[in-house]
Write an enzyme that holds these catalytic residues in place. Structure first.
Site, PDB file in Angstrom:
ATOM      1  N   LYS A  98       0.837  -1.184   0.000  1.00 36.77           N
ATOM      2  CA  LYS A  98       0.000   0.000   0.000  1.00 36.77           C
ATOM      3  C   LYS A  98       0.875   1.239   0.000  1.00 36.77           C
ATOM      4  CE  LYS A  98      -3.601   0.242   2.681  1.00 36.77           C
ATOM      5  NZ  LYS A  98      -4.234   1.011   1.572  1.00 36.77           N
ATOM      6  N   GLY A 100       0.547   3.622  -2.603  1.00 30.60           N
ATOM      7  CA  GLY A 100       0.600   4.217  -3.945  1.00 30.60           C
ATOM      8  C   GLY A 100       0.168   5.681  -3.904  1.00 30.60           C
ATOM      9  N   GLU A 107      -3.140   4.958   7.255  1.00 27.99           N
ATOM     10  CA  GLU A 107      -3.942   3.769   6.892  1.00 27.99           C
ATOM     11  C   GLU A 107      -3.577   2.605   7.788  1.00 27.99           C
ATOM     12  OE1 GLU A 107      -2.819   3.388   2.826  1.00 27.99           O
ATOM     13  OE2 GLU A 107      -4.618   4.399   2.084  1.00 27.99           O
ATOM     14  N   LYS A 125      -4.677  -5.716  -9.122  1.00 31.94           N
ATOM     15  CA  LYS A 125      -3.968  -5.778  -7.837  1.00 31.94           C
ATOM     16  C   LYS A 125      -3.823  -7.226  -7.355  1.00 31.94           C
ATOM     17  CE  LYS A 125      -4.798  -1.259  -8.046  1.00 31.94           C
ATOM     18  NZ  LYS A 125      -5.417  -0.583  -6.999  1.00 31.94           N
TER      19      LYS A 125
HETATM   20  O1  DER Z   1      -2.241   4.655  -1.104  1.00 32.60           O
HETATM   21  C1  DER Z   1      -2.893   3.692  -0.767  1.00 32.60           C
HETATM   22  O2  DER Z   1      -2.553   2.897   0.143  1.00 32.60           O
HETATM   23  C2  DER Z   1      -4.153   3.387  -1.538  1.00 32.60           C
HETATM   24  O3  DER Z   1      -5.057   2.679  -0.727  1.00 32.60           O
HETATM   25  C3  DER Z   1      -3.733   2.534  -2.718  1.00 32.60           C
HETATM   26  O4  DER Z   1      -3.010   1.467  -2.220  1.00 32.60           O
HETATM   27  C4  DER Z   1      -4.910   2.039  -3.543  1.00 32.60           C
HETATM   28  O5  DER Z   1      -5.306   3.093  -4.338  1.00 32.60           O
HETATM   29  P1  DER Z   1      -6.301   2.868  -5.580  1.00 32.60           P
HETATM   30  O6  DER Z   1      -7.578   2.326  -4.973  1.00 32.60           O
HETATM   31  O7  DER Z   1      -6.459   4.226  -6.150  1.00 32.60           O
HETATM   32  O8  DER Z   1      -5.639   1.892  -6.493  1.00 32.60           O
END
Ligand code: DER
Length: 232
Positions: A98, A100, A107, A125
């Site tokens: 996680k 990204g 989180e 994913k």
């Molecule tokens: O930044 C994060 O941890 C987000 O949860 C990422 O992992 C998932 O982002 P997305 O739903 O836009 O792919």
């Protein structure tokens, strides 16, 4: 498009299965969680649910406030019934990458306070091993330490590191906590993610890694055929 539809299907399935009246719910960050919040708003209105939402980022905080959901905090509700969040990659052991979106620190704190962490994601994913589809692990670090931490990681494990630079802001990305983010493009062949996380986490200057090991209870993957696969 297919990916967005898949994200939405996963998010709706997770909210419909896990959101109950009176619950304390952690709200993740990223783009998939937006569909979960949309479904949550529908259910709260239709079923008159009382759900207290705990944010995991400025983005999540805005989502909660803009959708007129009940905003809570760990100060008042330090134990959550459930946290719903996205991921950048999920392996067959439900180990997550996680961060990204650069929000992994809050989180992970919120996820650690929740009785269960439910992941919502699209098929891009869903991997057997980490690295198949997502090539880097975000690591939040205290700004002054970014060079030595980068050196220690690449010396120990190989791969290469990159300080995450802003796109709409000159200079490095600054996290919600006022820190920098290093993206570690890790080498192939790593399997013991628990010890990798523990080693990196203990390097002075590291705030949090984007490796979530043994934290997710289950994952909902929206597939390209419109179906939803759940993994526990
Ligand atoms: O930044 C994060 O941890 C987000 O949860 C990422 O992992 C998932 O982002 P997305 O739903 O836009 O792919």
């Amino acid at each position: 498009d297919l990916k967005e539809q898949a994200k939405k299907k996963a998010a709706v399935a997770a909210v419909d299965e896990h959101v109950k009246d009176g619950m304390i719910l952690g709200v993740g960050s990223g783009s998939t969680i937006v569909y979960a919040v949309e479904r949550l708003v529908e259910r709260v209105e239709q079923e008159k649910l009382k759900v207290v939402c705990i944010p995991t980022s400025f983005q999540a905080h805005q989502l909660i406030v803009q959708n007129k959901l009940l905003l809570g905090s760990l100060d008042t509700t330090p134990i959550l019934d459930c946290a719903i969040d996205g991921a950048d990659e999920v392996d067959s052991d439900l180990t997550l990458i996680k961060g990204g979106g650069g929000c992994q620190t809050q989180e992970k704190i919120v996820a650690s306070c929740a009785r269960k962490l439910v992941i919502v994601a699209d098929y891009t994913k869903d991997s057997k091993t980490l690295g198949e589809q997502y090539k880097k692990i975000p690591i939040e670090i205290i700004p002054l330490s970014h060079v030595p931490v980068s050196l220690k990681i690449s010396d120990r494990f190989g791969g290469k590191t990159q300080l995450r630079m802003g796109k709409m802001k000159a200079g490095p990305v600054v996290s919600d906590n006022g820190n920098f983010i290093i993206d570690w493009f890790f080498p192939e062949g790593i399997t013991d993610w628990k010890s990798v996380h523990e080693y990196i986490k203990l390097i002075p200057g590291v705030v949090e890694t984007g490796l979530f090991v043994n934290m997710a209870e289950m994952a909902y993957f929206g597939l390209s055929d419109g179906s939803v696969k759940t993994v526990t």
